[in-house]
Design an enzyme around this catalytic site. Structure first.
Site, PDB file in Angstrom:
ATOM      1  N   ASN A   9     100.017  16.722  67.155  1.00 54.57           N
ATOM      2  CA  ASN A   9      99.277  16.020  66.103  1.00 54.57           C
ATOM      3  C   ASN A   9      99.126  17.015  64.952  1.00 54.57           C
ATOM      4  O   ASN A   9      98.306  17.930  65.028  1.00 54.57           O
ATOM      5  CB  ASN A   9      97.918  15.574  66.645  1.00 54.57           C
ATOM      6  CG  ASN A   9      97.115  14.784  65.629  1.00 54.57           C
ATOM      7  OD1 ASN A   9      97.525  14.625  64.480  1.00 54.57           O
ATOM      8  ND2 ASN A   9      95.959  14.305  66.042  1.00 54.57           N
ATOM      9  N   ARG A  94     102.210  12.201  66.989  1.00 58.16           N
ATOM     10  CA  ARG A  94     101.378  11.229  66.286  1.00 58.16           C
ATOM     11  C   ARG A  94     101.933  11.069  64.876  1.00 58.16           C
ATOM     12  O   ARG A  94     102.063  12.056  64.144  1.00 58.16           O
ATOM     13  CB  ARG A  94      99.950  11.745  66.196  1.00 58.16           C
ATOM     14  CG  ARG A  94      99.101  10.788  65.429  1.00 58.16           C
ATOM     15  CD  ARG A  94      97.749  11.305  65.134  1.00 58.16           C
ATOM     16  NE  ARG A  94      96.872  10.165  64.964  1.00 58.16           N
ATOM     17  CZ  ARG A  94      95.589  10.187  65.203  1.00 58.16           C
ATOM     18  NH1 ARG A  94      95.016  11.264  65.628  1.00 58.16           N
ATOM     19  NH2 ARG A  94      94.868   9.104  65.025  1.00 58.16           N
ATOM     20  N   HIS A 182      94.120   4.176  63.302  1.00 56.01           N
ATOM     21  CA  HIS A 182      93.430   4.537  64.557  1.00 56.01           C
ATOM     22  C   HIS A 182      93.945   3.724  65.742  1.00 56.01           C
ATOM     23  O   HIS A 182      93.257   3.553  66.740  1.00 56.01           O
ATOM     24  CB  HIS A 182      91.895   4.353  64.443  1.00 56.01           C
ATOM     25  CG  HIS A 182      91.245   5.340  63.526  1.00 56.01           C
ATOM     26  ND1 HIS A 182      90.255   5.003  62.638  1.00 56.01           N
ATOM     27  CD2 HIS A 182      91.467   6.662  63.352  1.00 56.01           C
ATOM     28  CE1 HIS A 182      89.887   6.078  61.957  1.00 56.01           C
ATOM     29  NE2 HIS A 182      90.616   7.103  62.374  1.00 56.01           N
ATOM     30  N   ARG A 242      85.986  10.482  53.117  1.00 53.65           N
ATOM     31  CA  ARG A 242      86.653   9.334  52.462  1.00 53.65           C
ATOM     32  C   ARG A 242      85.622   8.257  52.145  1.00 53.65           C
ATOM     33  O   ARG A 242      84.659   8.066  52.882  1.00 53.65           O
ATOM     34  CB  ARG A 242      87.731   8.762  53.383  1.00 53.65           C
ATOM     35  CG  ARG A 242      88.976   9.610  53.436  1.00 53.65           C
ATOM     36  CD  ARG A 242      89.972   9.094  54.447  1.00 53.65           C
ATOM     37  NE  ARG A 242      90.048   9.951  55.606  1.00 53.65           N
ATOM     38  CZ  ARG A 242      90.583   9.610  56.775  1.00 53.65           C
ATOM     39  NH1 ARG A 242      91.095   8.405  56.953  1.00 53.65           N
ATOM     40  NH2 ARG A 242      90.601  10.458  57.775  1.00 53.65           N
ATOM     41  N   GLU A 381      93.520   9.664  72.465  1.00 53.06           N
ATOM     42  CA  GLU A 381      94.733   9.289  71.726  1.00 53.06           C
ATOM     43  C   GLU A 381      95.958  10.034  72.251  1.00 53.06           C
ATOM     44  O   GLU A 381      97.056   9.486  72.281  1.00 53.06           O
ATOM     45  CB  GLU A 381      94.531   9.606  70.234  1.00 53.06           C
ATOM     46  CG  GLU A 381      93.496   8.691  69.595  1.00 53.06           C
ATOM     47  CD  GLU A 381      92.818   9.304  68.387  1.00 53.06           C
ATOM     48  OE1 GLU A 381      92.073  10.297  68.557  1.00 53.06           O
ATOM     49  OE2 GLU A 381      93.015   8.805  67.274  1.00 53.06           O
TER      50      GLU A 381
END
Ligand code: AMP
Length: 402
Positions: A9, A94, A182, A242, A381
């Site tokens: 990742n 990822r 996500h 964000r 994940e």
């Protein structure tokens, strides 16, 4: 030899990795996990056993030019030194954006790399970093099977209407639509709901992925029907840095009246907004919680975060036509009992009742009564990437021979 795969990742200055044993048909088994930070400057490598105990660590000085390429070379040689009866068989990545064409994980080849590069304009701050290790491995370890696993793919079950913006039709043809992100996290949560009861696995569930990035996903029978993130990873909830959903008119104001360049406006929305922007203090929920009693701006940032989550849950309940369960996951969702309590208290109208004691102990079930249930479920994940990589490649032992 046990075949192993590495899950990568990659961020702008970091490279997270996990190493999994992939024996026969059993679930991939985590062996080591670690991280390179500060790439391009004073880099730091740390690796731990699956259980969390420290295993190895190294620091480089800023003059040593240690970037993603050097980190990958170091990781491969570290693995060779420590693998004992294991052999690297594949790498799973990822990748934030799979666009309209990738509805699942894919074995990387020339045409896939080209297609993923074409998606850079849709995720300019994430996609280039995700693609860099793919290119490095193709150069340094030609023939190593690589699988790209997408954050967008899980949402491909959404209806045409759920993904449509009310913009001219030709913009949809250019790929301007809601994608959602996500997805690897939601895939994992969806895969374990059956362990928490059939009503969750088959029912109408909202998953709140609340970390530095934050979004909500409405699941029906385990499949995504709506989500708060849209075209980019900016939309929906306020996040660490964000902004979440803002009126598009704000962007014209920034460009015309404030005379920001598109890059400056982008930097404000991605890097200087959210919890950090509103509080003026930090993007880290732990810091804000520690100051909330005495600092009005820390309190406002948290209050806005909770308010937006609660409102968006209302919208997703409407999209689902009701609610059977609510799941909290990721850094804030798994660890911040106060955020969970404040959200659930705002959802009394939906039939949710907080179990204070269970919430304090992180559940897993944190609601009382016979209405919809609320849960804390840690996400994973990387395991989804390991599963998907193995799923694409099939028998991992055969990859060792090739
Ligand atoms: P993630 O992006 O999933 O790693 O989540 C990062 C966010 O989780 C940050 O805002 C952290 O402050 C928050 N977080 C992590 N641990 C805790 C904790 N124990 N209490 C409150 N927030 C936490």
């Amino acid at each position: 030899m046990i075949p192993v795969l590495i899950v990568l990742n990659a961020g702008s200055s970091s490279l997270k990795f996990q190493v999994y044993d992939t024996p026969d048909s059993a679930e991939p088994r985590l062996v080591w996990k670690g991280l390179y930070e500060g790439l391009g400057g004073a880099a730091h490598f740390v690796v731990r056993h699956a259980g969390g105990a420290d295993l190895d660590e190294r620091l480089w000085t800023s003059g040593e030019e240690f970037g993603h390429e050097e980190a990958l070379i170091h990781l491969i040689s570290w693995l060779r030194e420590h693998q004992e009866g294991r052999k690297l068989a594949a790498i799973g990545h990822r990748v934030v954006h799979g666009g309209q064409s990738f509805s699942g994980p894919v074995l990387v080849d020339d045409s896939v790399v080209q297609a993923l590069e074409a998606l850079v304009p849709l995720a300019p701050l994430h996609q280039p970093h995700n693609l860099e290790p793919i290119r490095i491995v193709r150069r340094r370890l030609p023939g190593m099977p690589q699988v790209a696993c997408f954050d967008t793919a899980f949402h491909q079950t959404q209806s045409d209407i759920a993904t449509l913006f009310a913009l001219p039709r030709e913009m949809r043809d250019r790929g301007v639509r809601r994608y959602g992100f996500h997805g690897l996290s939601y895939d994992y949560i969806s895969s374990v709901l059956k362990d928490y009861g059939p009503r969750l696995a088959k029912g109408r569930v909202i998953v709140a992925h609340l970390g530095n990035g934050a979004s909500l996903c409405a699941l029906n029978n385990g499949a995504s029907v709506a989500t708060t993130m849209g075209f980019s990873a900016l939309d929906g909830l306020p996040m660490g840095t964000r902004c979440g959903a803002v009126d598009a008119g704000v962007i014209f104001f920034m460009l015309r009246e404030m005379r920001l360049s598109p890059e400056e406006a982008e930097s404000v929305l991605y890097k200087k907004s959210g919890l950090l922007g509103v509080s003026g203090i930090s993007n880290d929920m732990r810091v804000l919680r520690s100051k909330a009693a005495t600092d009005v701006n820390a309190r406002r940032a948290i209050d806005l975060f909770v308010y937006r989550i609660t409102r968006e849950i209302g919208s997703l309940v409407a999209a689902l036509g009701g609610l059977d369960g609510l799941v909290f996951t990721a850094g804030i969702g798994e660890n911040d009992a106060a955020t969970r309590a404040e959200v659930i208290k705002g959802l009394g109208w939906a039939g949710l009742t907080l179990d204070e004691a269970a919430n304090h102990n992180a559940g897993p079930r944190i609601s009382l009564g016979s209405g919809p249930t609320a849960w804390v479920i840690p996400t994973n994940e990387e395991l989804v990437i390991a599963r998907q990589t193995r799923g694409v490649l099939g028998d991992m032992r055969s990859k060792l021979a090739s």
